[in-house]
Motif scaffolding. Structure first.
Motif, mmCIF file in Angstrom:
data_model
loop_
_atom_site.group_PDB
_atom_site.id
_atom_site.type_symbol
_atom_site.label_atom_id
_atom_site.label_comp_id
_atom_site.label_asym_id
_atom_site.label_seq_id
_atom_site.Cartn_x
_atom_site.Cartn_y
_atom_site.Cartn_z
ATOM 1 N N ALA A 1 0.838 -1.201 0.000
ATOM 2 C CA ALA A 1 0.000 0.000 0.000
ATOM 3 C C ALA A 1 0.875 1.253 0.000
ATOM 4 O O ALA A 1 2.101 1.171 -0.134
ATOM 5 N N ARG A 2 0.223 2.414 0.142
ATOM 6 C CA ARG A 2 0.933 3.701 0.069
ATOM 7 C C ARG A 2 1.468 4.165 1.423
ATOM 8 O O ARG A 2 2.147 5.183 1.513
ATOM 9 N N CYS A 3 1.121 3.433 2.492
ATOM 10 C CA CYS A 3 1.716 3.697 3.809
ATOM 11 C C CYS A 3 1.966 2.345 4.459
ATOM 12 O O CYS A 3 1.382 1.326 4.048
ATOM 13 N N ASP B 1 -5.966 4.723 2.523
ATOM 14 C CA ASP B 1 -6.778 5.834 3.023
ATOM 15 C C ASP B 1 -7.111 6.729 1.831
ATOM 16 O O ASP B 1 -6.269 6.928 0.935
ATOM 17 N N ASP B 2 -8.337 7.265 1.818
ATOM 18 C CA ASP B 2 -8.809 8.045 0.664
ATOM 19 C C ASP B 2 -7.790 9.081 0.179
ATOM 20 O O ASP B 2 -7.497 9.160 -1.013
ATOM 21 N N GLY C 1 10.065 5.461 0.923
ATOM 22 C CA GLY C 1 9.257 6.100 -0.106
ATOM 23 C C GLY C 1 7.768 6.147 0.192
ATOM 24 O O GLY C 1 6.971 6.535 -0.661
ATOM 25 N N LEU C 2 7.368 5.758 1.399
ATOM 26 C CA LEU C 2 5.940 5.706 1.735
ATOM 27 C C LEU C 2 5.478 6.969 2.451
ATOM 28 O O LEU C 2 6.290 7.717 3.008
ATOM 29 N N ARG C 3 4.177 7.182 2.473
ATOM 30 C CA ARG C 3 3.601 8.237 3.311
ATOM 31 C C ARG C 3 3.961 7.873 4.749
ATOM 32 O O ARG C 3 3.742 6.726 5.175
ATOM 33 N N PRO C 4 4.547 8.829 5.518
ATOM 34 C CA PRO C 4 5.000 8.480 6.870
ATOM 35 C C PRO C 4 3.861 7.962 7.753
ATOM 36 O O PRO C 4 2.718 8.377 7.607
ATOM 37 N N GLU D 1 -1.457 5.522 13.933
ATOM 38 C CA GLU D 1 -1.179 4.213 13.335
ATOM 39 C C GLU D 1 -0.181 3.436 14.187
ATOM 40 O O GLU D 1 -0.303 2.221 14.365
ATOM 41 N N ILE D 2 0.831 4.152 14.693
ATOM 42 C CA ILE D 2 1.820 3.482 15.551
ATOM 43 C C ILE D 2 1.131 2.919 16.789
ATOM 44 O O ILE D 2 1.356 1.775 17.187
ATOM 45 N N LYS D 3 0.227 3.730 17.352
ATOM 46 C CA LYS D 3 -0.500 3.300 18.549
ATOM 47 C C LYS D 3 -1.383 2.082 18.237
ATOM 48 O O LYS D 3 -1.529 1.177 19.056
ATOM 49 N N ALA D 4 -1.972 2.077 17.053
ATOM 50 C CA ALA D 4 -2.915 1.007 16.687
ATOM 51 C C ALA D 4 -2.215 -0.282 16.265
ATOM 52 O O ALA D 4 -2.872 -1.302 16.061
#
Lengths: 236, 236
Positions: free
Chosen positions: A94-96, A174-175, B140-143, B148-151
């Motif tokens: 995915a993108r993240c 995510d959108d 190269g990903l969206r940080p 998200e780290i918490k989840a």
């Protein structure tokens, strides 16, 4: 309405509960796609996770091992077990990082596992241990000896609870992330049958029988196992 | 002499002990061929067998799940676990039922599993959770966001004991049975990568990077994962 397994804290799919199924049809069909499972059991508080071959008969699961194995000695009285089957169908990029995932199909089945000791049940199980995978094969084999029967332990578990969990979605981001210039893909994974390798010591004139037709080269193993299951257990 | 894991009643291969290996080289190489494992753990005496993605770092295994999952809540204090990886390489059809078998490669690893709580260790683990499979991808990903780290919960287990078990023999029959007019074969099974399915919503001009080269269509998944591992962990 199809019959379903009861649902409680043991088998309820908690994470991503939209991916959970409890009906016999879904659970059984998934079990019948597989030869390999992993069985969990406990000895003195220590969990073990053992790979083995298994098969289903109605709401019962059977698997086997030598009488010497640690699992059987401990499960022989009827011990809680969990038998799990999983197919990995893809890796998902995915993108993240968070949305990296996998497509999969899995079943977790819970019950009390016990050693099959009734001679008639054991004899029938030893036939199906071969014929479930290779329908009608046992009838053409050298008969099993008393010593072999003694050396083979068969375990049975009535399924008390079960759940299937399926993800078949590919990339879900995510959108707002779809607008990012980041590469994403679904990487499919498939388990297939290769060309059969006949035993080099076959007697002259001995050939592969038509009963092995489901096991054609290039076929998905899960399709072939499902077809063989339907031949071995025509009533499901 | 290669280093080995200690052997005792927990991990000694009892049935077919000629198939057992305990050295780091064999155990680690087999672990690095896989993305999917099954983890066994115990809650109130009940065993669970859960499929998940995992990776190795030295003599440590990492795997993940949501903070909500039943496994993590219970393993967070450091609970005994068993992580198993299995490849089914063939089904083996012999001349009697007893000699029907399968070729396989498996590892069982035992230790105490605990939740990763140290922020630096968790941050590094979340990177490797992606980069172990897809080297250099995280950069190269969206940080990843704080939420998200918490989840995301990460579990780590130092391997205390482990064993690998390998069968790669094909058909083995009793000497006298080779004279029987019965068909026997090794039916190979292989898990391969299919053609990548790029996300249909990719931005224009975004293409697959060279870092994904190990994941070429038709390749064995275990080979690709081994190659990716060597890129992600060049020191082994």
């Amino acid at each position: 309405m199809s019959e379903s397994y009861p649902v409680d804290a043991m088998n309820r799919v908690k994470r991503r509960h939209d991916r959970g199924f409890y009906d016999h049809a879904t659970v059984h069909a998934l079990l019948d796609t597989a030869a390999l499972c992993h069985v969990s059991y406990v000895i003195d508080g220590q969990p073990y996770c053992t790979p083995t071959l298994f098969w289903r008969e109605g709401t019962r699961l059977y698997w086997h091992g030598s009488s010497a194995s640690r699992m059987l000695r401990n499960l022989s009285k009827g011990e809680p077990a969990c038998l799990t089957v999983t197919h990995l169908d893809s890796l998902v990029l995915a993108r993240c990082g968070f949305n990296h995932s996998a497509d999969y199909r899995s079943v977790m089945a819970f019950g009390l596992a016990r050693l099959v000791t009734d001679p008639a049940e054991k004899e029938r199980a030893l036939v199906m241990m071969v014929d479930r995978f290779f329908p009608n094969r046992t009838a053409g084999l050298r008969p099993t000896t008393a010593q072999e029967i003694k050396a083979t332990a068969v375990i049975v578990m009535e399924i008390d609870r079960a759940s299937a969990k399926i993800r078949a979605k590919g990339v879900i981001d995510d959108d707002e992330d779809y607008a990012l210039p980041i590469y994403a893909e679904r990487l499919p994974v498939r388990t297939t049958i290769g060309p059969a390798e006949p035993c080099p010591r076959l007697m002259e004139g001995v050939t592969r029988g038509a009963d092995l037709a489901p096991y054609a080269p290039g076929r998905s193993l899960d399709e072939a196992l499902t077809e063989a299951y339907a031949l071995a257990y025509p009533r499901g």
